[in-house]
Write a protein that holds these residues in place. Structure first.
Motif, PDB file in Angstrom:
ATOM      1  N   TRP A  89     -14.640 -47.690 -43.606  1.00 52.08           N
ATOM      2  CA  TRP A  89     -13.402 -48.468 -43.687  1.00 52.08           C
ATOM      3  C   TRP A  89     -12.428 -47.770 -44.622  1.00 52.08           C
ATOM      4  O   TRP A  89     -12.816 -46.996 -45.496  1.00 52.08           O
ATOM      5  CB  TRP A  89     -13.691 -49.899 -44.167  1.00 52.08           C
ATOM      6  CG  TRP A  89     -14.558 -50.646 -43.206  1.00 52.08           C
ATOM      7  CD1 TRP A  89     -15.888 -50.930 -43.360  1.00 52.08           C
ATOM      8  CD2 TRP A  89     -14.192 -51.162 -41.933  1.00 52.08           C
ATOM      9  NE1 TRP A  89     -16.361 -51.600 -42.255  1.00 52.08           N
ATOM     10  CE2 TRP A  89     -15.341 -51.757 -41.359  1.00 52.08           C
ATOM     11  CE3 TRP A  89     -13.009 -51.186 -41.208  1.00 52.08           C
ATOM     12  CZ2 TRP A  89     -15.338 -52.363 -40.105  1.00 52.08           C
ATOM     13  CZ3 TRP A  89     -12.994 -51.795 -39.954  1.00 52.08           C
ATOM     14  CH2 TRP A  89     -14.152 -52.366 -39.421  1.00 52.08           C
ATOM     15  N   CYS A  90     -11.158 -48.064 -44.478  1.00 50.06           N
ATOM     16  CA  CYS A  90     -10.099 -47.470 -45.286  1.00 50.06           C
ATOM     17  C   CYS A  90     -10.278 -47.847 -46.758  1.00 50.06           C
ATOM     18  O   CYS A  90     -10.312 -49.031 -47.108  1.00 50.06           O
ATOM     19  CB  CYS A  90      -8.739 -47.958 -44.772  1.00 50.06           C
ATOM     20  SG  CYS A  90      -7.357 -47.575 -45.859  1.00 50.06           S
ATOM     21  N   GLU A 105      -9.071 -38.470 -39.573  1.00 48.47           N
ATOM     22  CA  GLU A 105      -8.081 -37.423 -39.789  1.00 48.47           C
ATOM     23  C   GLU A 105      -7.292 -37.644 -41.080  1.00 48.47           C
ATOM     24  O   GLU A 105      -6.533 -36.771 -41.502  1.00 48.47           O
ATOM     25  CB  GLU A 105      -7.147 -37.338 -38.582  1.00 48.47           C
ATOM     26  CG  GLU A 105      -7.906 -36.887 -37.333  1.00 48.47           C
ATOM     27  CD  GLU A 105      -7.072 -36.905 -36.078  1.00 48.47           C
ATOM     28  OE1 GLU A 105      -5.829 -36.998 -36.168  1.00 48.47           O
ATOM     29  OE2 GLU A 105      -7.661 -36.814 -34.993  1.00 48.47           O
ATOM     30  N   TRP A 106      -7.446 -38.813 -41.700  1.00 53.65           N
ATOM     31  CA  TRP A 106      -6.789 -39.136 -42.973  1.00 53.65           C
ATOM     32  C   TRP A 106      -7.892 -39.372 -43.996  1.00 53.65           C
ATOM     33  O   TRP A 106      -8.485 -40.447 -44.052  1.00 53.65           O
ATOM     34  CB  TRP A 106      -5.886 -40.353 -42.821  1.00 53.65           C
ATOM     35  CG  TRP A 106      -4.839 -40.166 -41.758  1.00 53.65           C
ATOM     36  CD1 TRP A 106      -4.179 -39.011 -41.435  1.00 53.65           C
ATOM     37  CD2 TRP A 106      -4.342 -41.160 -40.868  1.00 53.65           C
ATOM     38  NE1 TRP A 106      -3.306 -39.231 -40.417  1.00 53.65           N
ATOM     39  CE2 TRP A 106      -3.374 -40.550 -40.042  1.00 53.65           C
ATOM     40  CE3 TRP A 106      -4.606 -42.522 -40.689  1.00 53.65           C
ATOM     41  CZ2 TRP A 106      -2.691 -41.238 -39.054  1.00 53.65           C
ATOM     42  CZ3 TRP A 106      -3.910 -43.206 -39.709  1.00 53.65           C
ATOM     43  CH2 TRP A 106      -2.957 -42.559 -38.907  1.00 53.65           C
ATOM     44  N   TRP A 107      -8.172 -38.398 -44.812  1.00 55.02           N
ATOM     45  CA  TRP A 107      -9.371 -38.391 -45.639  1.00 55.02           C
ATOM     46  C   TRP A 107      -9.108 -37.703 -46.981  1.00 55.02           C
ATOM     47  O   TRP A 107      -8.102 -37.025 -47.165  1.00 55.02           O
ATOM     48  CB  TRP A 107     -10.487 -37.650 -44.901  1.00 55.02           C
ATOM     49  CG  TRP A 107     -10.097 -36.224 -44.633  1.00 55.02           C
ATOM     50  CD1 TRP A 107      -9.292 -35.768 -43.612  1.00 55.02           C
ATOM     51  CD2 TRP A 107     -10.403 -35.075 -45.424  1.00 55.02           C
ATOM     52  NE1 TRP A 107      -9.095 -34.417 -43.728  1.00 55.02           N
ATOM     53  CE2 TRP A 107      -9.768 -33.958 -44.820  1.00 55.02           C
ATOM     54  CE3 TRP A 107     -11.153 -34.892 -46.582  1.00 55.02           C
ATOM     55  CZ2 TRP A 107      -9.881 -32.683 -45.341  1.00 55.02           C
ATOM     56  CZ3 TRP A 107     -11.257 -33.606 -47.097  1.00 55.02           C
ATOM     57  CH2 TRP A 107     -10.629 -32.518 -46.475  1.00 55.02           C
ATOM     58  N   LEU A 116     -12.134 -42.359 -46.344  1.00 52.09           N
ATOM     59  CA  LEU A 116     -11.243 -42.386 -45.186  1.00 52.09           C
ATOM     60  C   LEU A 116     -10.117 -43.376 -45.452  1.00 52.09           C
ATOM     61  O   LEU A 116     -10.267 -44.288 -46.267  1.00 52.09           O
ATOM     62  CB  LEU A 116     -12.011 -42.819 -43.932  1.00 52.09           C
ATOM     63  CG  LEU A 116     -13.195 -41.954 -43.520  1.00 52.09           C
ATOM     64  CD1 LEU A 116     -13.847 -42.527 -42.267  1.00 52.09           C
ATOM     65  CD2 LEU A 116     -12.785 -40.518 -43.291  1.00 52.09           C
ATOM     66  N   PHE A 117      -9.011 -43.194 -44.714  1.00 47.04           N
ATOM     67  CA  PHE A 117      -7.848 -44.055 -44.887  1.00 47.04           C
ATOM     68  C   PHE A 117      -7.291 -44.453 -43.525  1.00 47.04           C
ATOM     69  O   PHE A 117      -7.420 -43.715 -42.560  1.00 47.04           O
ATOM     70  CB  PHE A 117      -6.780 -43.340 -45.725  1.00 47.04           C
ATOM     71  CG  PHE A 117      -7.286 -42.967 -47.084  1.00 47.04           C
ATOM     72  CD1 PHE A 117      -7.250 -43.890 -48.121  1.00 47.04           C
ATOM     73  CD2 PHE A 117      -7.861 -41.727 -47.309  1.00 47.04           C
ATOM     74  CE1 PHE A 117      -7.763 -43.566 -49.370  1.00 47.04           C
ATOM     75  CE2 PHE A 117      -8.372 -41.400 -48.553  1.00 47.04           C
ATOM     76  CZ  PHE A 117      -8.324 -42.319 -49.587  1.00 47.04           C
ATOM     77  N   ILE A 121      -0.644 -41.994 -45.611  1.00 53.11           N
ATOM     78  CA  ILE A 121      -0.273 -42.044 -47.027  1.00 53.11           C
ATOM     79  C   ILE A 121      -1.491 -42.321 -47.931  1.00 53.11           C
ATOM     80  O   ILE A 121      -1.450 -42.083 -49.138  1.00 53.11           O
ATOM     81  CB  ILE A 121       0.831 -43.095 -47.267  1.00 53.11           C
ATOM     82  CG1 ILE A 121       1.445 -42.897 -48.654  1.00 53.11           C
ATOM     83  CG2 ILE A 121       0.299 -44.512 -47.072  1.00 53.11           C
ATOM     84  CD1 ILE A 121       2.680 -43.712 -48.911  1.00 53.11           C
ATOM     85  N   GLY A 122      -2.585 -42.797 -47.356  1.00 52.19           N
ATOM     86  CA  GLY A 122      -3.768 -43.177 -48.131  1.00 52.19           C
ATOM     87  C   GLY A 122      -4.284 -42.122 -49.092  1.00 52.19           C
ATOM     88  O   GLY A 122      -4.503 -42.412 -50.279  1.00 52.19           O
ATOM     89  N   PRO A 123      -4.497 -40.876 -48.634  1.00 45.85           N
ATOM     90  CA  PRO A 123      -4.988 -39.860 -49.579  1.00 45.85           C
ATOM     91  C   PRO A 123      -4.056 -39.654 -50.774  1.00 45.85           C
ATOM     92  O   PRO A 123      -4.527 -39.502 -51.903  1.00 45.85           O
ATOM     93  CB  PRO A 123      -5.078 -38.595 -48.713  1.00 45.85           C
ATOM     94  CG  PRO A 123      -5.271 -39.120 -47.323  1.00 45.85           C
ATOM     95  CD  PRO A 123      -4.472 -40.384 -47.259  1.00 45.85           C
TER      96      PRO A 123
END
Length: 163
Positions: A89-90, A105-107, A116-117, A121-123
């Motif tokens: 989960w994000c 792909e957003w990690w 993971l995100f 913008i999460g990382p």
């Protein structure tokens, strides 16, 4: 005697169908972890890499795929080291008390752990204050893990999958 032969042929056919349907069920999208991305590659290659069906392994009810036999063996030796935190989960959403699918792909790898995100913008948010996000996510994880599973977002669906 002829009926016995027909019965055995039918039984063999049914057994084959059951085996084939079991093999197909093992790779359904809901059991495929990380959309088929190799969890070890984030650590060894510092990038997401799609895994190969030739190198896959079931762990805790999910199917993980790997880019190479070496990555598969590394995972088997230390699965907890390579598994995404918060059960895929994000991490930013877990920190906010929400359950959002993480996109492979957003990690970000932080303190030798994969996060993971759900948004690109999460990382960057985690880089800005990783201690606070990690602390809040760890505190919320038990509650968030019990929340109902949300609908699968479009970015997590493969081509042709139903909504």
């Amino acid at each position: 005697m002829k009926q016995l032969g027909v019965s055995l042929t039918l039984a063999g056919f049914v057994a084959t169908l059951l085996l084939v349907s079991g093999a197909v069920a093992q790779t359904t999208p809901d059991r495929l972890a990380l959309k088929g991305y190799d969890p070890v590659a984030y650590f060894t290659e510092q990038r997401p890499m799609l895994g190969n069906t030739q190198y896959q392994h079931e762990w805790d009810g999910a199917i993980y795929r790997f880019a190479s036999a070496k990555h598969l063996e590394m995972f088997k030796a230390e699965p907890d080291r390579y598994l995404p935190q918060y059960n895929n989960w994000c991490a930013a959403s877990v920190a906010k008390g929400e359950k959002v699918y993480g996109n492979p792909e957003w990690w970000l790898v932080v303190d030798d752990r994969l996060y993971l995100f759900g948004r690109p913008i999460g990382p960057d948010l985690m880089k800005a204050d990783r201690a606070a996000m990690k602390s809040q996510a760890d505190e919320n994880w038990l509650k968030v893990s019990r929340l109902p599973t949300p609908p699968v977002p479009d970015y997590m669906r493969g081509a042709g999958e139903p909504r």
